[in-house]
Design an enzyme around this catalytic site. Structure first.
Site, PDB file in Angstrom:
ATOM      1  N   ASP A 100       0.778  -1.237   0.000  1.00 45.72           N
ATOM      2  CA  ASP A 100       0.000   0.000   0.000  1.00 45.72           C
ATOM      3  C   ASP A 100       0.806   1.282   0.000  1.00 45.72           C
ATOM      4  O   ASP A 100       0.278   2.349   0.309  1.00 45.72           O
ATOM      5  CB  ASP A 100      -0.901   0.007   1.247  1.00 45.72           C
ATOM      6  CG  ASP A 100      -0.093  -0.077   2.541  1.00 45.72           C
ATOM      7  OD1 ASP A 100       1.142   0.017   2.473  1.00 45.72           O
ATOM      8  OD2 ASP A 100      -0.703  -0.233   3.613  1.00 45.72           O
ATOM      9  N   GLU A 122      -0.428  -9.027  -1.267  1.00 49.27           N
ATOM     10  CA  GLU A 122      -1.074  -8.446  -0.068  1.00 49.27           C
ATOM     11  C   GLU A 122      -2.231  -7.530  -0.482  1.00 49.27           C
ATOM     12  O   GLU A 122      -2.352  -6.376  -0.068  1.00 49.27           O
ATOM     13  CB  GLU A 122      -0.075  -7.697   0.829  1.00 49.27           C
ATOM     14  CG  GLU A 122      -0.551  -7.531   2.265  1.00 49.27           C
ATOM     15  CD  GLU A 122       0.360  -6.655   3.118  1.00 49.27           C
ATOM     16  OE1 GLU A 122       0.383  -5.424   2.932  1.00 49.27           O
ATOM     17  OE2 GLU A 122       1.060  -7.221   3.970  1.00 49.27           O
ATOM     18  N   GLU A 136      -2.400   5.140   2.779  1.00 49.47           N
ATOM     19  CA  GLU A 136      -2.293   3.735   2.353  1.00 49.47           C
ATOM     20  C   GLU A 136      -3.627   3.103   1.971  1.00 49.47           C
ATOM     21  O   GLU A 136      -3.681   2.246   1.080  1.00 49.47           O
ATOM     22  CB  GLU A 136      -1.605   2.908   3.446  1.00 49.47           C
ATOM     23  CG  GLU A 136      -0.121   3.200   3.638  1.00 49.47           C
ATOM     24  CD  GLU A 136       0.170   4.410   4.520  1.00 49.47           C
ATOM     25  OE1 GLU A 136      -0.798   5.049   5.014  1.00 49.47           O
ATOM     26  OE2 GLU A 136       1.342   4.748   4.721  1.00 49.47           O
ATOM     27  N   HIS A 216       5.320   5.274  13.532  1.00 54.89           N
ATOM     28  CA  HIS A 216       5.795   6.171  12.470  1.00 54.89           C
ATOM     29  C   HIS A 216       4.699   6.674  11.539  1.00 54.89           C
ATOM     30  O   HIS A 216       4.987   7.421  10.603  1.00 54.89           O
ATOM     31  CB  HIS A 216       6.838   5.440  11.615  1.00 54.89           C
ATOM     32  CG  HIS A 216       6.230   4.350  10.772  1.00 54.89           C
ATOM     33  ND1 HIS A 216       6.100   3.061  11.223  1.00 54.89           N
ATOM     34  CD2 HIS A 216       5.685   4.368   9.538  1.00 54.89           C
ATOM     35  CE1 HIS A 216       5.514   2.332  10.290  1.00 54.89           C
ATOM     36  NE2 HIS A 216       5.243   3.103   9.246  1.00 54.89           N
ATOM     37  N   ARG A 218       1.864   8.445   9.366  1.00 57.13           N
ATOM     38  CA  ARG A 218       1.521   9.849   9.093  1.00 57.13           C
ATOM     39  C   ARG A 218       0.331  10.337   9.908  1.00 57.13           C
ATOM     40  O   ARG A 218       0.330  11.450  10.413  1.00 57.13           O
ATOM     41  CB  ARG A 218       1.169  10.017   7.610  1.00 57.13           C
ATOM     42  CG  ARG A 218       2.332  10.303   6.739  1.00 57.13           C
ATOM     43  CD  ARG A 218       1.867  10.586   5.309  1.00 57.13           C
ATOM     44  NE  ARG A 218       2.952  11.119   4.539  1.00 57.13           N
ATOM     45  CZ  ARG A 218       3.998  10.419   4.138  1.00 57.13           C
ATOM     46  NH1 ARG A 218       4.107   9.147   4.463  1.00 57.13           N
ATOM     47  NH2 ARG A 218       4.951  10.986   3.429  1.00 57.13           N
ATOM     48  N   HIS A 248      12.032   5.201  13.573  1.00 62.60           N
ATOM     49  CA  HIS A 248      11.989   5.438  12.118  1.00 62.60           C
ATOM     50  C   HIS A 248      12.764   6.717  11.782  1.00 62.60           C
ATOM     51  O   HIS A 248      12.744   7.681  12.555  1.00 62.60           O
ATOM     52  CB  HIS A 248      10.515   5.584  11.724  1.00 62.60           C
ATOM     53  CG  HIS A 248      10.245   5.538  10.256  1.00 62.60           C
ATOM     54  ND1 HIS A 248      10.625   6.548   9.401  1.00 62.60           N
ATOM     55  CD2 HIS A 248       9.618   4.619   9.487  1.00 62.60           C
ATOM     56  CE1 HIS A 248      10.235   6.249   8.169  1.00 62.60           C
ATOM     57  NE2 HIS A 248       9.624   5.074   8.193  1.00 62.60           N
TER      58      HIS A 248
HETATM   59  C1  UD1 Z   1       6.380   4.820   4.014  1.00 59.77           C
HETATM   60  C2  UD1 Z   1       5.001   4.327   3.558  1.00 59.77           C
HETATM   61  C3  UD1 Z   1       4.269   3.655   4.710  1.00 59.77           C
HETATM   62  C4  UD1 Z   1       5.125   2.579   5.357  1.00 59.77           C
HETATM   63  C5  UD1 Z   1       6.470   3.150   5.720  1.00 59.77           C
HETATM   64  C6  UD1 Z   1       7.332   2.029   6.223  1.00 59.77           C
HETATM   65  C7  UD1 Z   1       3.998   5.772   1.864  1.00 59.77           C
HETATM   66  C8  UD1 Z   1       3.054   6.878   1.596  1.00 59.77           C
HETATM   67  N1  UD1 Z   1       4.172   5.447   3.147  1.00 59.77           N
HETATM   68  O1  UD1 Z   1       6.169   5.819   4.960  1.00 59.77           O
HETATM   69  O2  UD1 Z   1       3.087   3.062   4.227  1.00 59.77           O
HETATM   70  O3  UD1 Z   1       4.470   2.122   6.514  1.00 59.77           O
HETATM   71  O4  UD1 Z   1       7.089   3.724   4.555  1.00 59.77           O
HETATM   72  O5  UD1 Z   1       8.416   2.454   6.929  1.00 59.77           O
HETATM   73  O6  UD1 Z   1       4.542   5.220   0.938  1.00 59.77           O
HETATM   74  N2  UD1 Z   1      13.863   8.310   5.682  1.00 59.77           N
HETATM   75  C9  UD1 Z   1      15.231   8.220   5.702  1.00 59.77           C
HETATM   76  N3  UD1 Z   1      15.836   7.032   5.381  1.00 59.77           N
HETATM   77  C10 UD1 Z   1      15.147   5.924   5.068  1.00 59.77           C
HETATM   78  C11 UD1 Z   1      13.739   6.004   5.065  1.00 59.77           C
HETATM   79  C12 UD1 Z   1      13.105   7.204   5.360  1.00 59.77           C
HETATM   80  O7  UD1 Z   1      15.915   9.193   6.005  1.00 59.77           O
HETATM   81  O8  UD1 Z   1      15.750   4.886   4.782  1.00 59.77           O
HETATM   82  C13 UD1 Z   1      13.201   9.604   6.006  1.00 59.77           C
HETATM   83  C14 UD1 Z   1      13.339  10.625   4.855  1.00 59.77           C
HETATM   84  O9  UD1 Z   1      13.520  11.904   5.406  1.00 59.77           O
HETATM   85  C15 UD1 Z   1      11.972  10.537   4.171  1.00 59.77           C
HETATM   86  C16 UD1 Z   1      11.072  10.275   5.368  1.00 59.77           C
HETATM   87  O10 UD1 Z   1      11.811   9.396   6.206  1.00 59.77           O
HETATM   88  O11 UD1 Z   1      11.653  11.708   3.463  1.00 59.77           O
HETATM   89  C17 UD1 Z   1       9.714   9.695   5.062  1.00 59.77           C
HETATM   90  O12 UD1 Z   1       9.789   8.577   4.184  1.00 59.77           O
HETATM   91  P1  UD1 Z   1       8.483   8.177   3.323  1.00 59.77           P
HETATM   92  O13 UD1 Z   1       8.792   6.963   2.535  1.00 59.77           O
HETATM   93  O14 UD1 Z   1       7.989   9.368   2.618  1.00 59.77           O
HETATM   94  O15 UD1 Z   1       7.394   7.879   4.416  1.00 59.77           O
HETATM   95  P2  UD1 Z   1       7.298   6.762   5.520  1.00 59.77           P
HETATM   96  O16 UD1 Z   1       6.682   7.389   6.701  1.00 59.77           O
HETATM   97  O17 UD1 Z   1       8.584   6.058   5.660  1.00 59.77           O
HETATM   98  N1  UDP Z   2      11.358  -3.700  11.218  1.00 58.81           N
HETATM   99  C1  UDP Z   2      12.741  -3.800  11.094  1.00 58.81           C
HETATM  100  N2  UDP Z   2      13.529  -2.952  11.851  1.00 58.81           N
HETATM  101  C2  UDP Z   2      12.997  -2.037  12.698  1.00 58.81           C
HETATM  102  C3  UDP Z   2      11.577  -1.933  12.785  1.00 58.81           C
HETATM  103  C4  UDP Z   2      10.793  -2.766  12.025  1.00 58.81           C
HETATM  104  O1  UDP Z   2      13.253  -4.632  10.352  1.00 58.81           O
HETATM  105  O2  UDP Z   2      13.754  -1.320  13.356  1.00 58.81           O
HETATM  106  C5  UDP Z   2      10.520  -4.580  10.386  1.00 58.81           C
HETATM  107  C6  UDP Z   2       9.366  -5.296  11.063  1.00 58.81           C
HETATM  108  O3  UDP Z   2       9.777  -6.539  11.580  1.00 58.81           O
HETATM  109  C7  UDP Z   2       8.346  -5.440   9.947  1.00 58.81           C
HETATM  110  C8  UDP Z   2       8.605  -4.229   9.067  1.00 58.81           C
HETATM  111  O4  UDP Z   2       9.894  -3.734   9.441  1.00 58.81           O
HETATM  112  O5  UDP Z   2       8.609  -6.578   9.155  1.00 58.81           O
HETATM  113  C9  UDP Z   2       7.552  -3.187   9.279  1.00 58.81           C
HETATM  114  O6  UDP Z   2       7.911  -2.053   8.566  1.00 58.81           O
HETATM  115  P1  UDP Z   2       7.380  -0.603   8.910  1.00 58.81           P
HETATM  116  O7  UDP Z   2       6.970  -0.553  10.337  1.00 58.81           O
HETATM  117  O8  UDP Z   2       8.416   0.321   8.425  1.00 58.81           O
HETATM  118  O9  UDP Z   2       6.138  -0.473   7.933  1.00 58.81           O
HETATM  119  P2  UDP Z   2       4.615  -0.935   8.029  1.00 58.81           P
HETATM  120  O10 UDP Z   2       4.567  -2.366   8.419  1.00 58.81           O
HETATM  121  O11 UDP Z   2       3.969  -0.047   9.017  1.00 58.81           O
HETATM  122  O12 UDP Z   2       4.115  -0.659   6.669  1.00 58.81           O
END
Ligand code: UD1
Ligand code: UDP
Length: 369
Positions: A100, A122, A136, A216, A218, A248
């Site tokens: 999603d 999924e 999502e 984490h 939004r 996160h």
């Molecule tokens: C995204 C997904 C969310 C998922 C989450 C998993 C969307 C809209 N949301 O949200 O569904 O649950 O990933 O974690 O696609 N950042 C880093 N390094 C990284 C990753 C993120 O610095 O490796 C920081 C960056 O500043 C980035 C911000 O996190 O701009 C947000 O990342 P983004 O992918 O936009 O949103 P998530 O909240 O991670």
């Molecule tokens: N996870 C990980 N390291 C962490 C936190 C979570 O590997 O520090 C794993 C967790 O076991 C799960 C996945 O990340 O499999 C969940 O991802 P996230 O919470 O980023 O996204 P969501 O499930 O909310 O989409």
């Protein structure tokens, strides 16, 4: 004979974790049928490379889009522009996406614009509230409109798709691939201690019960995340509790969490962990508090009660079967349930000892078939 080309497109941590066993199954078991390729949008960077290196996923195309504090629109427009080039270059017969995220929704849209088949792993999870989870819920619905094959993890997810008029013949119930991933990590942990686990062993107090936290989403930014942190702060004043929160990397999350919880006694704010170390820590935890989707699915396999920091979940199976409890984001409610689980053994066991409704570890093979 020309072999059809299958392109996996993913970009965030959870997509990589949940697609890794499937990509590896395609690469090892289907060589004579398909040619398999991987494209990372790079929506995540550090958190994605942790997963790719553990599961040894080779990336054939990397769009490298991540920017600090990126917006939904910037992620979407970057992916749309850059994926066209990949599709033109490779000309895949089908694109496989997961879940999603923005990567998922936009990759599907882009494949549709290029008249490429889309297979959705999924599929069918719904809250029916367009703002929870945001964005999502709508991302996932967009993919369902486009997808040619839908791999639903549960019967409930299949029913959601059927109710929306999705062709029954396109839907297959497979279980969730996250259980395949979890089993791989557990197996690896039998004779594996990486540096992160060595560091975790140094911070864990064996005389305390660990509350493992991730948050984490939004829709929880701002006041709700503050409430969650205030509840954690209060829990950390109990003598027998240690809170561990791998935070996160999103700056919107880090700023709130650090401002309330940094350098507090009995609270460890740590960097996101690689998948084996996080699995190890889930095993050590007494309870888990989370707003993550994937962790709601993993925790029951490890017999860990999971308290979900949301008001609605698209994973109602866990709540129904009793493996997870929706506690929302109000401080008092979080405290009430966490303390009850910690103090009342009967209550604890009534959640911990239920079976996992999300899969049996064979989803990848079923999807390939
Ligand atoms: C995204 C997904 C969310 C998922 C989450 C998993 C969307 C809209 N949301 O949200 O569904 O649950 O990933 O974690 O696609 N950042 C880093 N390094 C990284 C990753 C993120 O610095 O490796 C920081 C960056 O500043 C980035 C911000 O996190 O701009 C947000 O990342 P983004 O992918 O936009 O949103 P998530 O909240 O991670
Ligand atoms: N996870 C990980 N390291 C962490 C936190 C979570 O590997 O520090 C794993 C967790 O076991 C799960 C996945 O990340 O499999 C969940 O991802 P996230 O919470 O980023 O996204 P969501 O499930 O909310 O989409």
């Amino acid at each position: 004979m020309r072999q059809p080309k299958i392109l996996f497109v993913f970009g965030t941590r959870p997509e990589a974790i949940k697609l890794a066993p499937l990509i590896n199954t395609f690469k090892t078991d289907s060589e004579k049928y398909f040619k398999t390729y991987s494209c990372s949008t790079g929506q995540h960077k550090e958190m994605l490379s942790q997963v790719n290196s553990f599961f040894k996923i080779d990336i054939d195309f990397n769009l490298n889009i991540m920017k600090k504090n990126q917006t939904l629109s910037s992620i979407s427009s970057e992916i749309l522009n850059k994926l066209d080039l990949v599709f033109n270059d490779l000309n895949p017969d089908a694109v496989i996406v997961h879940g999603d995220t923005s990567t998922t929704a936009i990759a599907s849209l882009s494949a549709f614009y290029n008249k490429i088949n889309v297979f959705h792993v999924e599929a069918g999870l719904r809250t029916h509230d367009k703002y929870a989870p945001f964005p999502e819920e709508i991302n996932r619905s967009i993919v369902s409109k486009i997808a040619d094959l839908n791999f639903a993890p549960t019967e409930k997810a299949k029913k959601n798709l059927v109710n929306e008029g999705i062709d029954l013949d396109s839907i297959f119930v497979t279980g969730n691939t996250v259980i395949d991933s979890l089993m791989l990590a557990q197996k690896k942990l039998e004779n594996y201690d990486d540096q992160e686990i060595v560091s975790l062993k140094k911070i864990i107090n064996p005389n305390k019960k660990i509350i493992l936290v991730t948050a984490h989403r939004r829709e929880n930014f701002g006041k709700k995340l503050e409430n969650i942190c205030l509840a954690l702060l209060e829990l950390s004043t109990e003598k027998d509790i240690q809170v561990i929160y791998p935070c996160h990397l999103n700056p919107n999350v880090q700023s709130i969490v650090k401002s309330i919880l940094n350098n507090k006694k009995n609270i460890n704010l740590i960097d996101p962990l690689g998948y084996p170390a996080f699995t190890w820590l889930m095993q050590k935890a007494y309870i888990i508090l989370t707003d993550s989707g994937g962790i709601q699915e993993e925790a029951p396999s490890l017999n860990k009660p999971v308290f979900v920091l949301r008001n609605k979940t698209e994973r109602p199976e866990g709540v129904k079967s009793g493996t997870s409890v929706l506690v929302g984001t109000k401080k008092e409610k979080i405290l009430k349930y966490a303390l009850k689980a910690i103090r009342n053994k009967n209550y604890y066991e009534s959640i911990a000892l239920k079976d996992n409704p999300y899969g049996d570890g064979k989803a990848s093979k079923k999807i390939l078939e």
